[in-house]
Design an enzyme around this catalytic site. Sequence first.
Site, PDB file in Angstrom:
ATOM      1  N   LYS A  41       0.847  -1.196   0.000  1.00 32.75           N
ATOM      2  CA  LYS A  41       0.000   0.000   0.000  1.00 32.75           C
ATOM      3  C   LYS A  41       0.883   1.246   0.000  1.00 32.75           C
ATOM      4  O   LYS A  41       2.084   1.183   0.290  1.00 32.75           O
ATOM      5  CB  LYS A  41      -0.918  -0.011   1.221  1.00 32.75           C
ATOM      6  CG  LYS A  41      -0.197   0.108   2.557  1.00 32.75           C
ATOM      7  CD  LYS A  41      -1.139  -0.176   3.721  1.00 32.75           C
ATOM      8  CE  LYS A  41      -0.398  -0.222   5.027  1.00 32.75           C
ATOM      9  NZ  LYS A  41      -0.545   0.943   5.873  1.00 32.75           N
ATOM     10  N   ARG A 139     -10.970   0.442  14.227  1.00 34.17           N
ATOM     11  CA  ARG A 139     -10.646   1.332  13.109  1.00 34.17           C
ATOM     12  C   ARG A 139     -11.415   0.750  11.930  1.00 34.17           C
ATOM     13  O   ARG A 139     -12.626   0.611  11.988  1.00 34.17           O
ATOM     14  CB  ARG A 139      -9.120   1.297  12.934  1.00 34.17           C
ATOM     15  CG  ARG A 139      -8.519   2.500  12.307  1.00 34.17           C
ATOM     16  CD  ARG A 139      -7.005   2.372  12.178  1.00 34.17           C
ATOM     17  NE  ARG A 139      -6.593   1.272  11.332  1.00 34.17           N
ATOM     18  CZ  ARG A 139      -5.345   1.051  10.933  1.00 34.17           C
ATOM     19  NH1 ARG A 139      -4.377   1.867  11.318  1.00 34.17           N
ATOM     20  NH2 ARG A 139      -5.032   0.037  10.158  1.00 34.17           N
ATOM     21  N   HIS A 171      -6.734  -7.175  12.092  1.00 39.26           N
ATOM     22  CA  HIS A 171      -5.474  -6.434  12.256  1.00 39.26           C
ATOM     23  C   HIS A 171      -5.302  -6.117  13.741  1.00 39.26           C
ATOM     24  O   HIS A 171      -6.268  -5.758  14.423  1.00 39.26           O
ATOM     25  CB  HIS A 171      -5.569  -5.154  11.414  1.00 39.26           C
ATOM     26  CG  HIS A 171      -4.275  -4.452  11.186  1.00 39.26           C
ATOM     27  ND1 HIS A 171      -3.084  -5.098  10.950  1.00 39.26           N
ATOM     28  CD2 HIS A 171      -3.979  -3.112  11.141  1.00 39.26           C
ATOM     29  CE1 HIS A 171      -2.117  -4.206  10.764  1.00 39.26           C
ATOM     30  NE2 HIS A 171      -2.632  -2.998  10.885  1.00 39.26           N
ATOM     31  N   ARG A 227       0.928 -11.071   6.893  1.00 37.39           N
ATOM     32  CA  ARG A 227       0.668  -9.883   6.071  1.00 37.39           C
ATOM     33  C   ARG A 227       1.646  -8.756   6.426  1.00 37.39           C
ATOM     34  O   ARG A 227       1.240  -7.685   6.867  1.00 37.39           O
ATOM     35  CB  ARG A 227      -0.756  -9.428   6.395  1.00 37.39           C
ATOM     36  CG  ARG A 227      -1.706  -9.374   5.257  1.00 37.39           C
ATOM     37  CD  ARG A 227      -3.089  -8.941   5.678  1.00 37.39           C
ATOM     38  NE  ARG A 227      -3.205  -8.197   6.883  1.00 37.39           N
ATOM     39  CZ  ARG A 227      -3.868  -8.609   7.976  1.00 37.39           C
ATOM     40  NH1 ARG A 227      -4.515  -9.740   7.998  1.00 37.39           N
ATOM     41  NH2 ARG A 227      -3.902  -7.853   9.068  1.00 37.39           N
ATOM     42  N   TYR A 270      18.083  30.792   7.034  1.00 38.89           N
ATOM     43  CA  TYR A 270      17.073  31.753   7.500  1.00 38.89           C
ATOM     44  C   TYR A 270      17.097  31.908   9.017  1.00 38.89           C
ATOM     45  O   TYR A 270      17.153  30.924   9.752  1.00 38.89           O
ATOM     46  CB  TYR A 270      15.673  31.268   7.133  1.00 38.89           C
ATOM     47  CG  TYR A 270      15.331  31.341   5.661  1.00 38.89           C
ATOM     48  CD1 TYR A 270      15.572  32.490   4.911  1.00 38.89           C
ATOM     49  CD2 TYR A 270      14.744  30.256   5.035  1.00 38.89           C
ATOM     50  CE1 TYR A 270      15.227  32.544   3.558  1.00 38.89           C
ATOM     51  CE2 TYR A 270      14.396  30.302   3.697  1.00 38.89           C
ATOM     52  CZ  TYR A 270      14.644  31.457   2.965  1.00 38.89           C
ATOM     53  OH  TYR A 270      14.304  31.496   1.647  1.00 38.89           O
ATOM     54  N   CYS A 317      15.457  24.469   4.898  1.00 39.19           N
ATOM     55  CA  CYS A 317      14.572  25.319   4.082  1.00 39.19           C
ATOM     56  C   CYS A 317      13.745  24.444   3.136  1.00 39.19           C
ATOM     57  O   CYS A 317      13.830  23.223   3.183  1.00 39.19           O
ATOM     58  CB  CYS A 317      15.401  26.307   3.287  1.00 39.19           C
ATOM     59  SG  CYS A 317      16.577  27.198   4.310  1.00 39.19           S
ATOM     60  N   MET A 318      12.970  25.080   2.284  1.00 40.16           N
ATOM     61  CA  MET A 318      12.119  24.310   1.375  1.00 40.16           C
ATOM     62  C   MET A 318      12.952  23.415   0.443  1.00 40.16           C
ATOM     63  O   MET A 318      12.594  22.271   0.180  1.00 40.16           O
ATOM     64  CB  MET A 318      11.258  25.266   0.531  1.00 40.16           C
ATOM     65  CG  MET A 318      10.263  24.538  -0.347  1.00 40.16           C
ATOM     66  SD  MET A 318       9.316  25.656  -1.389  1.00 40.16           S
ATOM     67  CE  MET A 318       8.290  26.480  -0.201  1.00 40.16           C
ATOM     68  N   ASP A 319      14.090  23.951  -0.017  1.00 38.15           N
ATOM     69  CA  ASP A 319      14.855  23.251  -1.055  1.00 38.15           C
ATOM     70  C   ASP A 319      16.273  22.907  -0.646  1.00 38.15           C
ATOM     71  O   ASP A 319      16.997  22.307  -1.443  1.00 38.15           O
ATOM     72  CB  ASP A 319      14.987  24.151  -2.299  1.00 38.15           C
ATOM     73  CG  ASP A 319      13.732  24.926  -2.583  1.00 38.15           C
ATOM     74  OD1 ASP A 319      12.750  24.279  -2.949  1.00 38.15           O
ATOM     75  OD2 ASP A 319      13.729  26.159  -2.405  1.00 38.15           O
TER      76      ASP A 319
HETATM   77  C1  PLP Z   1      -4.641  -4.585   7.446  1.00 36.38           C
HETATM   78  C2  PLP Z   1      -3.160  -4.436   7.472  1.00 36.38           C
HETATM   79  N1  PLP Z   1      -2.399  -5.540   7.386  1.00 36.38           N
HETATM   80  C3  PLP Z   1      -1.066  -5.475   7.406  1.00 36.38           C
HETATM   81  C4  PLP Z   1      -0.410  -4.265   7.514  1.00 36.38           C
HETATM   82  C5  PLP Z   1       1.094  -4.225   7.563  1.00 36.38           C
HETATM   83  O1  PLP Z   1       1.528  -3.703   8.788  1.00 36.38           O
HETATM   84  P1  PLP Z   1       3.079  -3.549   9.099  1.00 36.38           P
HETATM   85  O2  PLP Z   1       3.600  -2.537   8.138  1.00 36.38           O
HETATM   86  O3  PLP Z   1       3.127  -3.055  10.501  1.00 36.38           O
HETATM   87  O4  PLP Z   1       3.680  -4.882   8.900  1.00 36.38           O
HETATM   88  C6  PLP Z   1      -1.170  -3.086   7.603  1.00 36.38           C
HETATM   89  C7  PLP Z   1      -0.510  -1.795   7.754  1.00 36.38           C
HETATM   90  O5  PLP Z   1      -0.993  -0.849   8.269  1.00 36.38           O
HETATM   91  C8  PLP Z   1      -2.575  -3.173   7.571  1.00 36.38           C
HETATM   92  O6  PLP Z   1      -3.341  -2.076   7.642  1.00 36.38           O
END
Ligand code: PLP
Length: 382
Positions: A41, A139, A171, A227, A270, A317-319
């Site tokens: 993700k 959540r 989760h 996961r 700055y 700074c920004m850059d």
């Molecule tokens: C549903 C779910 N599974 C697995 C993960 C992976 O978690 P991590 O990066 O802590 O291994 C996340 C991350 O937020 C998640 O939202």
Amino acid sequence: MAVSAGVNGQVEAVVDLDAIAHNVGVLRAHAGDAAVMVVVKADGYNHGAVEVARTALAAGAAELGVTTVAEAVALREAGIEAPILCWLNICDADYTAAVAAEIEIGISSAEQLDAVAAAARDLGEQAVVSLKVDTGLNRNGIEQEVYPVVLAALRKQVDEGVVRFRAIFSHLAHADEPYHPTIDLQRDRFLDAIAAAKEYGLEPELVHLANSAATLTRPDLAFDMVRPGIAVYGLTPVPDIGDFELRPAMTFQAEVALVKRVPKGEGVSYGHEWIAPADTTVALIPAGYADGVFRTLGGRMQVWVGGRNRPNRGRVCMDQLVVDLDDNAEGVAEGDTAILFGPGSHGEPRAQDWADLLGTIHYEVVCAPRGRVHRRYRGGTR
Ligand SMILES: Cc1ncc(COP(=O)(O)O)c(C=O)c1O
């Protein structure tokens, strides 16, 4: 972030795909008989979802996990054929695209399930759904009270042939504290949720619960699949326990733009928050908060230049930002590489060091490089 093919940008996030492959190997070893779903993700935690996915699959990962339908469809469009689950969905997400692309959709409400089933009916294709049950994170996920409603609806849709029921997953809230009592509570609620589905004749093909921290510290929670996300990128999910031999994949670096003298008594950057206490030499690094160098690191961070860490002076700074070469400027020239953070193997700052200074977690640090930063890959499978 732009991806450069071999062309060095002046600020780069270099991603070591061999490190990603190594980390998948570490996770597979911890997972035992369980399969590994690699979480890509947020554009692969800002390492590049497609490249990380290909490398991870070549290294033995079985499946991919993302949050949105759009992220999942983009992986399919890149030619990735492995199973992909997306789990943070809204009622009016583009489920038609998801069903057409054979994306597994994580369901958190009855409304989402109905929307997915409607898309499948419209298309005349079967949707693949999994139930994301909320076992205590409070959540995303199906809340306990509405779980029977979702199960009843799913039963009907499975009977109608419009959806295929694949998995139940959840989760953890405290996985980074391996023996926190809520972990066992969540496991028990997870088992109850699986049992409840079976009462509706809904037998999942697989169940999964463990993120990186649980994969590495709680083998009893591996179930059919783990996961992991952050550990794939080489960052330990439980720094207090150790690094589990993971290799950080991202190096954030820039070319030295200028080397110049600053006389004693002159202020730098700055607001002149730093006044040179003696004549000195500084290097200008062309990276700033627009590139993901947090402004609050100003005057507190080190930058690896010319074979050692050097203090940043004055404001970020920004850059751009300035580092003090002090009496050791020899050998530092314009065009040299300055490492902002990296794996730490040469002693350079790590994402964890930035996180400690910032009072945050390394997840946020590796997600920071952006905008003008060019991403470049080393090694691996692309
Ligand atoms: C549903 C779910 N599974 C697995 C993960 C992976 O978690 P991590 O990066 O802590 O291994 C996340 C991350 O937020 C998640 O939202």
